[in-house]
Scaffold this motif. Structure first.
Motif, short mmCIF file in Angstrom:
data_model
loop_
_atom_site.label_atom_id
_atom_site.label_comp_id
_atom_site.label_asym_id
_atom_site.label_seq_id
_atom_site.Cartn_x
_atom_site.Cartn_y
_atom_site.Cartn_z
N ILE A 100 61.80 28.98 45.22
CA ILE A 100 62.74 29.88 45.88
C ILE A 100 62.08 31.22 46.12
N GLY A 101 62.45 31.86 47.21
CA GLY A 101 61.95 33.20 47.52
C GLY A 101 62.92 33.90 48.44
N GLY A 102 62.77 35.21 48.53
CA GLY A 102 63.65 35.95 49.42
C GLY A 102 63.26 37.39 49.53
N LEU A 103 63.88 38.07 50.49
CA LEU A 103 63.58 39.49 50.71
C LEU A 103 64.86 40.31 50.71
N SER A 104 64.79 41.50 50.14
CA SER A 104 65.91 42.44 50.10
C SER A 104 67.15 41.76 49.49
N MET A 105 68.26 41.63 50.22
CA MET A 105 69.41 40.92 49.69
C MET A 105 69.01 39.53 49.20
N GLY A 106 68.08 38.90 49.91
CA GLY A 106 67.63 37.57 49.53
C GLY A 106 66.81 37.56 48.25
N ALA A 107 66.10 38.66 47.98
CA ALA A 107 65.39 38.76 46.70
C ALA A 107 66.38 38.93 45.56
N MET A 108 67.44 39.70 45.81
CA MET A 108 68.51 39.83 44.82
C MET A 108 69.14 38.47 44.56
N GLY A 109 69.35 37.71 45.63
CA GLY A 109 69.89 36.36 45.50
C GLY A 109 68.93 35.43 44.79
N GLY A 151 58.99 31.32 41.87
CA GLY A 151 59.68 32.05 42.92
C GLY A 151 59.00 33.36 43.24
N PHE A 152 59.41 33.95 44.37
CA PHE A 152 58.92 35.28 44.72
C PHE A 152 60.08 36.11 45.24
N ALA A 153 60.00 37.40 45.00
CA ALA A 153 61.08 38.32 45.38
C ALA A 153 60.46 39.57 46.01
N ILE A 154 60.89 39.88 47.23
CA ILE A 154 60.34 41.01 47.99
C ILE A 154 61.42 42.07 48.14
N ASN A 206 69.97 43.35 37.45
CA ASN A 206 70.26 44.00 36.18
C ASN A 206 69.24 43.50 35.15
N THR A 207 68.61 44.39 34.43
CA THR A 207 67.58 43.97 33.48
C THR A 207 68.15 43.07 32.38
N ALA A 208 69.46 43.13 32.14
CA ALA A 208 70.07 42.26 31.15
C ALA A 208 70.01 40.79 31.57
N ASN A 209 69.80 40.53 32.87
CA ASN A 209 69.71 39.15 33.36
C ASN A 209 68.31 38.57 33.23
N VAL A 210 67.31 39.42 33.05
CA VAL A 210 65.92 38.99 33.16
C VAL A 210 65.57 37.91 32.14
N LYS A 211 66.12 37.99 30.95
CA LYS A 211 65.79 37.00 29.91
C LYS A 211 66.17 35.58 30.33
N LYS A 212 67.09 35.45 31.29
CA LYS A 212 67.54 34.13 31.72
C LYS A 212 66.54 33.43 32.63
N TYR A 213 65.60 34.18 33.20
CA TYR A 213 64.59 33.55 34.06
C TYR A 213 63.17 33.99 33.72
N ALA A 214 62.98 34.54 32.53
CA ALA A 214 61.65 35.02 32.13
C ALA A 214 60.64 33.89 32.03
N HIS A 215 61.12 32.65 31.89
CA HIS A 215 60.22 31.50 31.77
C HIS A 215 59.70 31.02 33.13
N VAL A 216 60.27 31.54 34.21
CA VAL A 216 59.89 31.09 35.56
C VAL A 216 58.77 31.97 36.10
N PRO A 217 57.65 31.40 36.55
CA PRO A 217 56.60 32.21 37.17
C PRO A 217 57.14 32.96 38.40
N LEU A 218 56.90 34.27 38.45
CA LEU A 218 57.42 35.09 39.53
C LEU A 218 56.33 35.99 40.10
N TRP A 219 56.42 36.19 41.40
CA TRP A 219 55.59 37.20 42.08
C TRP A 219 56.56 38.17 42.73
N ILE A 220 56.49 39.42 42.31
CA ILE A 220 57.42 40.45 42.77
C ILE A 220 56.69 41.46 43.63
N PHE A 221 57.25 41.77 44.79
CA PHE A 221 56.65 42.70 45.75
C PHE A 221 57.63 43.84 46.03
#
Length: 273
Positions: A167-176, A191-194, A199-214
């Protein structure tokens, strides 16, 4: 003649989404990026509709298995024309070299105009800027709920390698993207998010997923601090995200992100843990 060019399929199931996939014949020049190679479809559930476009690998074998990438567009591409969501990113997947190197199914859904991919409250400030307040709970938006139904349908009906769902997305799509990752924690391989946020409180729920953030450091629509705090929280939790911040880029940092030569090779190298 390829089956995808002549097929019109109608699937009706009790208490389940009604899927209409319209695959139209187009003569595609191998040297021209023709967005019509993305076939049109609609997911209809209880009166709500989610248009989407789907690109199949060349020589698609319905009995084979392929990785699948779901791409979520930004707020400006919402609607029901089933076209605007291809504005950013779609042409990348039509280049001959990309299609040869990465034979994958690519899906671009289109969020309804009056909905949003993620649960976020947006408040307009006196200076014209916006503040984003990301939620940590609650039912998904109409757009997200329909998208998750579409994911389920594609995984069931297409020749998908279920260990390689991206999964990947940009702006609203990155939030999604971040929201989909936390709602479906065992589904995505990477996934990647541009230029997004969460909310940082949500991060622990996907910390196991490889991510590239732009993100662009000069972004005056979604400040880059939203991505910085996610990267910091991921690292605090022991994850090792890829992170690229462009010093001179504004909100359209997706142009630079899509030009990253290693993006797709990095993405498709991952399998679900």
């Amino acid at each position: 003649m390829d089956w995808r060019n002549t097929l019109t399929a109608f699937h009706t199931m009790k208490q389940a989404p009604f899927i209409v996939v319209c695959c139209l014949f187009f003569a595609i020049d191998g040297h021209t990026q023709d967005l019509s190679a993305f076939h049109s479809g609609q997911l209809v559930h209880r009166g709500d509709t989610l248009p989407y476009r789907i690109l199949y690998p060349e020589g698609y074998d319905p009995k084979g298995t392929y990785p699948v990438l779901f791409f979520l567009h930004g707020a400006g591409e919402r609607g029901n024309d089933n076209a605007k969501q291809l504005t950013h990113g779609a042409s990348l997947f039509l280049s001959d070299s990309i299609r040869t190197a990465f034979p994958a199914i690519v899906v671009f859904p289109q969020c309804p105009l009056d909905s949003y991919w993620s649960n976020v409250n947006i408040e307009r400030q006196p200076d014209g800027k916006r503040e984003f307040y990301f939620r940590t709970s609650g039912r998904p938006t109409e757009g997200m709920a329909l998208f998750l139904r579409l994911v389920k349908h594609v995984l069931k009906s297409e020749a998908v390698d279920k260990e390689r769902v991206y999964i990947g997305g940009l702006s609203m799509g990155a939030m999604g993207t971040f929201e989909a990752l936390r709602r479906k924690r065992k589904l995505f391989a990477a996934g990647f998010a541009i230029c997004g946020g969460d909310n940082t409180a949500n991060v622990k729920k996907y910390a196991h997923v490889p991510l590239w953030i732009f993100h662009g450091e000069r972004d005056d629509v979604v400040p880059s601090t939203h991505s910085h705090v996610i990267v910091s929280e991921l690292r605090r939790l022991g994850a090792k995200p890829q992170a690229t911040f462009y010093p001179e880029a504004n909100h359209n940092s997706w142009d630079a992100a899509f030009a990253e030569p290693g993006l797709l090779s990095w993405l498709f190298s991952h399998t679900k843990k």
